[in-house]
Design an enzyme around this catalytic site. Structure first.
Site, PDB file in Angstrom:
ATOM      1  N   LYS A  78       0.577  -0.992   0.068  1.00 54.68           N
ATOM      2  CA  LYS A  78       0.013  -0.302  -0.011  1.00 54.68           C
ATOM      3  C   LYS A  78       0.887   1.473  -0.411  1.00 54.68           C
ATOM      4  O   LYS A  78       1.409   0.797   0.718  1.00 54.68           O
ATOM      5  CB  LYS A  78      -0.743   0.622   0.854  1.00 54.68           C
ATOM      6  CG  LYS A  78      -2.160   0.765   1.426  1.00 54.68           C
ATOM      7  CD  LYS A  78      -2.584   0.721   2.711  1.00 54.68           C
ATOM      8  CE  LYS A  78      -3.915   1.472   3.059  1.00 54.68           C
ATOM      9  NZ  LYS A  78      -4.555   1.627   3.872  1.00 54.68           N
TER      10      LYS A  78
ATOM     11  N   SER B 266      -9.564   1.410   3.125  1.00 51.81           N
ATOM     12  CA  SER B 266      -8.809   1.914   2.348  1.00 51.81           C
ATOM     13  C   SER B 266      -7.715   0.798   1.463  1.00 51.81           C
ATOM     14  O   SER B 266      -7.594   2.057   0.725  1.00 51.81           O
ATOM     15  CB  SER B 266      -8.503   3.225   2.973  1.00 51.81           C
ATOM     16  OG  SER B 266      -7.230   2.723   4.008  1.00 51.81           O
TER      17      SER B 266
ATOM     18  N   SER C  30      -9.538  -1.186   7.064  1.00 55.21           N
ATOM     19  CA  SER C  30      -9.025  -1.421   5.539  1.00 55.21           C
ATOM     20  C   SER C  30      -8.187  -2.213   4.724  1.00 55.21           C
ATOM     21  O   SER C  30      -7.629  -2.469   3.983  1.00 55.21           O
ATOM     22  CB  SER C  30      -8.080   0.005   5.796  1.00 55.21           C
ATOM     23  OG  SER C  30      -8.762   1.126   5.811  1.00 55.21           O
TER      24      SER C  30
END
Lengths: 454, 95
Positions: free
Chosen positions: A61, A136, A160
């Site tokens: 990420k 996310s 997330s």
């Protein structure tokens, strides 16, 4: 058998052809990945022992630092910021011969549940390109689901990792708070953030968690973490279902869940139904905590220290305010303002003080249920992936979708999501929660669910 | 809870975030709904419960010795928007 270099070359070609459609990666580390693959091939030829992640291809990420590469956090504010060092998890993955293939898209500063607040690009759900991938860590989940990577790392502040795992039909795990070092993670809400893995199968999640877990003196929260992470099977645990987990859940998801409970019972598991009424307050407690911590975390982004800006600031207060107004997206501004408000002297007792007390009550209720019943089980998300753009107008509606994932972060406990059953094109995620540092037990039940889904 | 434009503007000023008038209007409308929904924390957080602390027994102290490494400094300095040598150049805060 293909060499590592051949596999990486093939995969880079696939990503080049398909990433535009899915939008999983912000940046592809092609050169570095090929160099690493070459080195691994040479190591294999020389007969040296390969690392535990040898040949595994891993996406990270883009709020996790990889030296010399852009660390955008999905924000215009950091569009030109290059990570000055590697995150602890990157060091550990590379030390065990994992090949990091690129950085993945995310909601701006991880603020969101569907990756639509990214200022960099749009990510689509590989299972249905019209739908969101969840968030996310949407790019991380999409990279695994699309077959661009074997595993991915995400961060989970309120779901997330688990939300996008459930939406994209992959496995995702938020480890116990304090199990994985966050050194090199751009923080969102420090009392809730945790780095964790996503993969196609539970075995791969276990493998990479055993590499990235363990204490690190650069992150004080890992001080009580075991030196090495034992991920062995711990026998058939007892399980409880909190009825609050199913309140308002989509009936297709509830259907998959009931079928799972039936199969587990047939398999000899004892499952009891309980109630944890405090769970109904989880969303307010979670978001008020996030607002306060997030507004504080964002103070450092002043346009002076984190990469070149498109302008020179001529005054400190006005210039910085204008720059932050221009560079931050609406959800980030919303959270900063709300956090500022609830921590002002005038309002902090009425809001932030009560939040801290309520969090302690909820944490105790979760811990007491877990000490009595072993593990908790429920769906990961109460809703199926929505169409892109559908929930962008009402923030409260978006916040409420996190209902089932935030309790684990508030209590600092491990929680994993594993697909079970089918709902149209999607494979709903089932969530397993355990006591602090019982990550092995949580993963063991996830493996059982994976087996029963075959 | 009643939120008006003045309060939103005050929060924006304290947060060092400039908002457009359209954003002020939108946030004014949203914040009332958010605070109304979130006011239910009073049901759990109004008693004599202790506050939540994240550390919970960790807080292990490090040896009082110079930090190892420190190679990150050059990379951090390199990211300054404006610099003189190794110093960050910032606009004046007062005349």
């Amino acid at each position: 058998m293909d060499t590592h270099t051949q596999r990486i070359s093939g995969l880079l070609e696939k990503i080049r052809m398909e990433n535009e459609k899915v939008g999983a990666f912000i940046e592809i580390y092609g050169e570095e990945a090929l160099a690493k693959a070459n080195a691994l091939d040479a190591k294999a030829t020389s007969g040296k022992k390969p690392g535990r992640l040898a040949g595994k291809i891993i996406a990270i990420k883009n709020n996790i630092a990889y030296r010399g590469k852009r660390l955008t956090c999905g924000s215009k504010m950091l569009a030109n910021y290059l990570a000055p060092y590697d995150a602890a998890v990157v060091e550990r993955v590379e030390a065990e011969d994992g090949i990091i293939i690129g950085s993945t898209n995310l909601d701006e500063f991880a603020c969101g549940s569907d990756t639509t607040s990214s200022a960099i690009m749009r990510t689509r759900n590989p299972l249905d390109l019209d739908c969101v991938p969840g968030g996310s860590s949407g790019g991380s989940a999409a990279s695994v689901a699309a077959g661009f990577a074997d595993m991915a790392l995400g961060s989970d502040t309120g779901g997330s990792i688990r939300c996008p795992a459930a939406f994209c039909g992959v496995v995702g795990m938020k480890p116990t708070y304090g199990l994985v070092s966050r050194y090199g993670l751009a923080d969102m809400a420090m009392s809730l953030d945790q780095i964790g893995p996503l993969a196609k199968c539970v075995a791969d999640v276990k493998l990479i968690l055993s590499v990235i877990g363990g204490s690190d003196e650069r992150d004080q929260t890992t001080a009580s973490s075991p030196k090495s992470v034992d991920l062995g099977f711990e026998g058939k645990p007892s399980i409880a279902v909190a009825r609050e987990f199913l309140e308002g859940a989509d009936e297709r998801i509830a259907g998959c869940f009931h079928s799972l409970v039936g199969k587990l019972k047939d398999d000899g598991y004892v499952i009891s139904e309980i109630s944890i009424p405090e769970l109904r307050h989880a969303i307010p407690i979670y978001y008020l905590t996030v607002f306060a911590e997030f507004s504080s975390a964002m103070q450092k982004y002043d346009g002076l220290r984190y990469g070149k800006m498109d302008r020179e600031l001529d005054s400190l207060v006005e210039g910085v305010s204008e720059l932050r107004g221009d560079k931050f997206g609406l959800e980030v501004k919303r959270r900063i303002l709300l956090g500022t408000f609830i921590t002002t002297k005038e309002y902090q007792d009425a809001w932030y003080g009560k939040t801290l007390k309520a969090r302690a009550v909820l944490k105790n209720a979760m811990e007491s249920a877990l000490s009595k019943h072993g593990l908790l089980l429920g769906p990961t998300m109460g809703v199926l992936p929505w169409k892109i753009g559908e929930k962008m107008t009402n923030p409260l509606e978006m916040y409420l979708t996190d209902m089932l994932t935030v309790p684990a972060n508030l209590a600092g406990i491990p929680a994993g999501s594993v697909p079970f059953g089918k709902a149209g094109r999607f494979r709903p995620g089932m969530q397993v929660l355990g006591s602090r540092f019982s990550d092995a037990k949580v993963l063991a039940l996830m493996e059982e669910i994976e087996r029963l889904d075959r | 809870m009643k939120i008006d434009k003045g309060l939103v503007k005050k929060m924006a000023e304290l947060s060092r975030v400039r908002l457009s008038e359209a954003e002020v209007s939108r946030l004014e409308a949203e914040f009332s709904g958010i605070f109304d929904y979130f006011s239910s924390i009073s049901e759990l957080g109004s008693g004599g419960e202790p506050l939540f602390y994240v550390a919970g027994g960790s807080g292990k102290r490090r040896e009082d010795s110079p930090a190892k490494g420190g190679k990150e400094a050059d990379g951090i300095v390199a990211q300054f928007s404006r610099k003189e040598g190794r110093l960050l150049v910032a606009p004046k805060s007062m005349d």
